[in-house]
Design a protein around this motif. Structure first.
Motif, PDB file in Angstrom:
ATOM      1  N   TRP A  53       0.488  -0.913   0.058  1.00 17.55           N
ATOM      2  CA  TRP A  53       0.057   0.236   0.196  1.00 17.55           C
ATOM      3  C   TRP A  53       0.853   1.201  -0.423  1.00 17.55           C
ATOM      4  O   TRP A  53       1.717   1.385   0.450  1.00 17.55           O
ATOM      5  CB  TRP A  53      -1.236   0.097   1.245  1.00 17.55           C
ATOM      6  CG  TRP A  53      -1.524   1.352   1.554  1.00 17.55           C
ATOM      7  CD1 TRP A  53      -2.629   1.518   0.433  1.00 17.55           C
ATOM      8  CD2 TRP A  53      -1.182   2.394   2.531  1.00 17.55           C
ATOM      9  NE1 TRP A  53      -3.207   2.824   1.316  1.00 17.55           N
ATOM     10  CE2 TRP A  53      -2.757   3.835   2.053  1.00 17.55           C
ATOM     11  CE3 TRP A  53      -0.113   2.255   3.181  1.00 17.55           C
ATOM     12  CZ2 TRP A  53      -2.214   4.905   2.972  1.00 17.55           C
ATOM     13  CZ3 TRP A  53      -0.423   3.586   3.845  1.00 17.55           C
ATOM     14  CH2 TRP A  53      -1.093   5.369   3.625  1.00 17.55           C
ATOM     15  N   SER A  54       0.078   2.168  -0.344  1.00 20.39           N
ATOM     16  CA  SER A  54       0.577   3.572  -0.512  1.00 20.39           C
ATOM     17  C   SER A  54      -0.091   4.577  -0.268  1.00 20.39           C
ATOM     18  O   SER A  54      -1.301   4.499  -1.152  1.00 20.39           O
ATOM     19  CB  SER A  54       1.752   4.081  -1.821  1.00 20.39           C
ATOM     20  OG  SER A  54       1.492   3.785  -2.715  1.00 20.39           O
ATOM     21  N   ASP A  55       0.089   5.640   0.415  1.00 20.93           N
ATOM     22  CA  ASP A  55      -0.954   6.878  -0.036  1.00 20.93           C
ATOM     23  C   ASP A  55      -0.619   8.120  -0.881  1.00 20.93           C
ATOM     24  O   ASP A  55       0.332   8.096  -1.380  1.00 20.93           O
ATOM     25  CB  ASP A  55      -0.927   7.474   1.702  1.00 20.93           C
ATOM     26  CG  ASP A  55      -1.560   9.045   1.248  1.00 20.93           C
ATOM     27  OD1 ASP A  55      -2.009   9.122   0.641  1.00 20.93           O
ATOM     28  OD2 ASP A  55      -1.812   9.025   2.671  1.00 20.93           O
ATOM     29  N   ASP A  56      -1.480   7.909  -2.274  1.00 17.29           N
ATOM     30  CA  ASP A  56      -1.294   8.141  -3.123  1.00 17.29           C
ATOM     31  C   ASP A  56      -0.602  10.066  -2.783  1.00 17.29           C
ATOM     32  O   ASP A  56      -0.013  10.375  -3.517  1.00 17.29           O
ATOM     33  CB  ASP A  56      -2.816   8.602  -3.860  1.00 17.29           C
ATOM     34  CG  ASP A  56      -3.219   7.075  -4.010  1.00 17.29           C
ATOM     35  OD1 ASP A  56      -3.637   6.145  -2.881  1.00 17.29           O
ATOM     36  OD2 ASP A  56      -4.240   6.620  -5.470  1.00 17.29           O
ATOM     37  N   ALA A  57      -1.588  10.551  -2.017  1.00 20.20           N
ATOM     38  CA  ALA A  57      -1.035  12.090  -1.575  1.00 20.20           C
ATOM     39  C   ALA A  57       0.375  12.400  -1.662  1.00 20.20           C
ATOM     40  O   ALA A  57       0.819  13.096  -1.619  1.00 20.20           O
ATOM     41  CB  ALA A  57      -1.823  12.883  -0.565  1.00 20.20           C
ATOM     42  N   LYS A  58       1.346  11.301  -0.587  1.00 19.88           N
ATOM     43  CA  LYS A  58       2.719  11.096  -0.289  1.00 19.88           C
ATOM     44  C   LYS A  58       3.483  10.764  -1.566  1.00 19.88           C
ATOM     45  O   LYS A  58       4.315  10.585  -1.774  1.00 19.88           O
ATOM     46  CB  LYS A  58       2.851  10.045   0.229  1.00 19.88           C
ATOM     47  CG  LYS A  58       1.900  11.034   2.180  1.00 19.88           C
ATOM     48  CD  LYS A  58       2.111  10.198   3.384  1.00 19.88           C
ATOM     49  CE  LYS A  58       1.318  10.881   5.037  1.00 19.88           C
ATOM     50  NZ  LYS A  58       1.983   9.855   5.887  1.00 19.88           N
ATOM     51  N   TRP A  59       3.159   9.764  -2.173  1.00 20.98           N
ATOM     52  CA  TRP A  59       2.988   9.256  -3.803  1.00 20.98           C
ATOM     53  C   TRP A  59       3.075   9.425  -5.093  1.00 20.98           C
ATOM     54  O   TRP A  59       2.585   8.653  -5.778  1.00 20.98           O
ATOM     55  CB  TRP A  59       3.545   7.352  -3.639  1.00 20.98           C
ATOM     56  CG  TRP A  59       4.253   6.781  -2.162  1.00 20.98           C
ATOM     57  CD1 TRP A  59       4.119   7.002  -0.521  1.00 20.98           C
ATOM     58  CD2 TRP A  59       5.981   7.007  -1.986  1.00 20.98           C
ATOM     59  NE1 TRP A  59       4.472   6.953   0.012  1.00 20.98           N
ATOM     60  CE2 TRP A  59       6.111   6.446  -0.647  1.00 20.98           C
ATOM     61  CE3 TRP A  59       6.180   7.113  -2.964  1.00 20.98           C
ATOM     62  CZ2 TRP A  59       7.245   5.988  -0.305  1.00 20.98           C
ATOM     63  CZ3 TRP A  59       8.583   6.180  -2.654  1.00 20.98           C
ATOM     64  CH2 TRP A  59       7.663   6.531  -0.795  1.00 20.98           C
ATOM     65  N   LYS A  60       3.009  10.280  -4.880  1.00 22.40           N
ATOM     66  CA  LYS A  60       1.930  11.510  -6.328  1.00 22.40           C
ATOM     67  C   LYS A  60       3.151  10.653  -7.397  1.00 22.40           C
ATOM     68  O   LYS A  60       2.629  10.341  -8.662  1.00 22.40           O
ATOM     69  CB  LYS A  60       1.994  12.669  -6.964  1.00 22.40           C
ATOM     70  CG  LYS A  60       0.807  13.175  -6.019  1.00 22.40           C
ATOM     71  CD  LYS A  60       0.831  15.062  -5.363  1.00 22.40           C
ATOM     72  CE  LYS A  60      -0.714  14.568  -4.747  1.00 22.40           C
ATOM     73  NZ  LYS A  60      -0.207  16.486  -4.367  1.00 22.40           N
ATOM     74  N   THR A  61       4.509  10.292  -7.073  1.00 19.79           N
ATOM     75  CA  THR A  61       5.460  10.238  -8.131  1.00 19.79           C
ATOM     76  C   THR A  61       6.521   9.149  -7.416  1.00 19.79           C
ATOM     77  O   THR A  61       6.414   8.816  -6.278  1.00 19.79           O
ATOM     78  CB  THR A  61       6.596  10.601  -8.842  1.00 19.79           C
ATOM     79  OG1 THR A  61       7.016  11.385  -7.584  1.00 19.79           O
ATOM     80  CG2 THR A  61       6.128  12.019  -9.799  1.00 19.79           C
ATOM     81  N   GLY A  62       6.789   7.741  -8.077  1.00 12.72           N
ATOM     82  CA  GLY A  62       8.306   6.686  -7.562  1.00 12.72           C
ATOM     83  C   GLY A  62       7.246   5.709  -6.826  1.00 12.72           C
ATOM     84  O   GLY A  62       7.476   5.116  -5.737  1.00 12.72           O
ATOM     85  N   ALA A  63       5.633   5.418  -6.726  1.00 10.05           N
ATOM     86  CA  ALA A  63       4.939   4.483  -6.178  1.00 10.05           C
ATOM     87  C   ALA A  63       5.014   3.407  -6.489  1.00 10.05           C
ATOM     88  O   ALA A  63       4.824   1.851  -5.703  1.00 10.05           O
ATOM     89  CB  ALA A  63       3.127   5.092  -6.512  1.00 10.05           C
ATOM     90  N   PHE A  64       5.507   2.875  -8.183  1.00 15.81           N
ATOM     91  CA  PHE A  64       5.752   2.136  -8.761  1.00 15.81           C
ATOM     92  C   PHE A  64       7.229   1.398  -7.509  1.00 15.81           C
ATOM     93  O   PHE A  64       6.688   0.535  -7.286  1.00 15.81           O
ATOM     94  CB  PHE A  64       6.211   2.295  -9.629  1.00 15.81           C
ATOM     95  CG  PHE A  64       6.753   0.307 -10.424  1.00 15.81           C
ATOM     96  CD1 PHE A  64       6.305  -0.503 -10.651  1.00 15.81           C
ATOM     97  CD2 PHE A  64       7.963   0.249 -11.166  1.00 15.81           C
ATOM     98  CE1 PHE A  64       6.094  -1.944 -10.703  1.00 15.81           C
ATOM     99  CE2 PHE A  64       7.972  -0.576 -11.523  1.00 15.81           C
ATOM    100  CZ  PHE A  64       7.345  -2.009 -11.696  1.00 15.81           C
TER     101      PHE A  64
END
Length: 379
Positions: A71-82
């Motif tokens: 899981w990742s919080d979209d707001a914190k990981w607008k880039t680099g989520a992958f």
């Protein structure tokens, strides 16, 4: 009947439910311990004094197959989520290697069978949030190759190709609803890969769009019945009807706030009682709950009867073949009374027996239904 005979009956009943539970294959379709503990460096190979999950307690709870949410919080990981998703899988794999005598990663139903025969816990990966593929089907494929068995299309924010329940419910602004053409292409690729489409967190339009596109049974990994608790994360009766026609499965979520419509009111009342004029009830439910004394939290938690009510209702609406378990442990602040952590799963079996479910039906709810749609998607 004398007190001695009553005690003997209680003892026999206690042994019965424990034996029933022991004989089942228990599958929990959603747990957030990667982000809560593993990724932060906690050793879940040892019993922890914090959180709801570790390997000793999974063993105590008789959990045979555990889906670990990435899981990742979209707001914190607008880039680099992958990259963040892969880092979490790295952390999970490291934990598995360190505890190889007790747990192994499964990438297929065949793997699960072999791992269970070896007496170990089968670990599955579920990716919670389409933001982590960053719109790329190639990234989707790569996560599947690493073992991701499902993708929850959204979390609590829209992604460019799908809208979420929080947005569609009016809790947040939403410009577009449902799946885009690219979103539909992602669903078709998931079907091709044998990867489950998970519609927990998905908006209503996204839900119906995905079911219309998917050629395979879909999963709603950790949600409940809207009729009993009208929260945007729960499914309405019309959605449940569509789920049944699709052949999919809904996993009941243990979160008090998705089970009991009075939970938040009860929490704020208790928080105000504890802190008086200094009580800030604008805080998140998680922060308020966390600040309460441990012995008070139990009074705030939903009664276990609420969870059993949701199971009863879902079984009535979609049938015994379509209900499973997705606890959401370590992703929630409050679970039902008596189900505070993963070691307490036998008490859910006990509750189902008391509601009149037979062993065959409990086996379906507690594991077989989830394994069925895994196999049907792989096929």
């Amino acid at each position: 009947m004398g007190l001695g005979m009553l005690s003997l009956n209680r003892l026999a009943y206690s042994q019965d439910y424990k034996k029933v539970h022991q004989d089942l294959v228990i599958v929990d379709g959603h747990n957030d311990v990667i982000y809560e503990s593993i990724f932060g460096g906690k050793d879940i190979g040892q019993r922890l004094s914090t959180g709801a999950t570790d390997l000793p307690r999974l063993k105590e709870g008789g959990v045979d197959v555990q889906v670990f949410a990435v899981w990742s919080d979209d707001a914190k990981w607008k880039t680099g989520a992958f990259e963040h998703a892969n880092a979490q899988i790295d952390a999970l794999e490291k934990m598995i290697v360190a505890n190889a005598e007790n747990i192994a990663l499964a990438k297929s139903v065949r793997d699960i069978d072999a791992i269970l025969k070896a007496g170990k816990i089968a670990a599955l990966i579920g990716v919670e949030g389409g933001n982590m593929i960053e719109g790329s089907i190639d990234n989707l494929i790569k996560l599947h190759e690493r073992g991701a068995k499902y993708l929850t299309l959204t979390w609590n924010y829209n992604v460019p190709w799908a809208s979420c329940a929080a947005m569609e419910s009016g809790k947040m602004d939403s410009k577009a609803k449902g799946l885009t053409d690219h979103g539909k292409a992602i669903i078709r690729k998931m079907n091709e890969l044998g990867m489950l489409v998970d519609l927990s967190h998905g908006g209503e339009q996204t839900f119906y769009d995905a079911i219309a596109v998917s050629s395979k049974p879909i999963l709603v990994s950790h949600s409940n019945a809207y009729r009993l608790c009208p929260h945007f994360r729960n499914l309405k009766d019309e959605q449940l009807e569509a789920l049944k026609k699709n052949g999919g499965v809904i996993g009941v979520n243990f979160y008090s706030g998705f089970l009991d419509p009075e939970y938040e009111t009860r929490l704020k009342r208790m928080y105000t009682r504890q802190f008086g004029k200094n009580a800030d009830t604008t805080l998140s439910t998680w922060k308020m709950y966390d600040k309460l004394p441990v012995d008070v939290r139990y009074e705030v938690d939903a009664p276990m009867s609420k969870l059993l009510d949701h199971i009863d209702y879902l079984v009535k609406k979609v049938g015994i073949e379509h209900v499973a378990v997705g606890s959401d442990f370590d992703g929630i602040e409050s679970a039902p009374q008596g189900l505070e952590d993963v070691s307490k799963f036998p008490l859910l079996t006990k509750g189902l027996l008391e509601r009149g479910y037979n062993k065959a039906d409990i086996a379906k709810i507690m594991g077989q239904n989830f394994l069925r749609i895994l196999k049907e998607n792989e096929g």
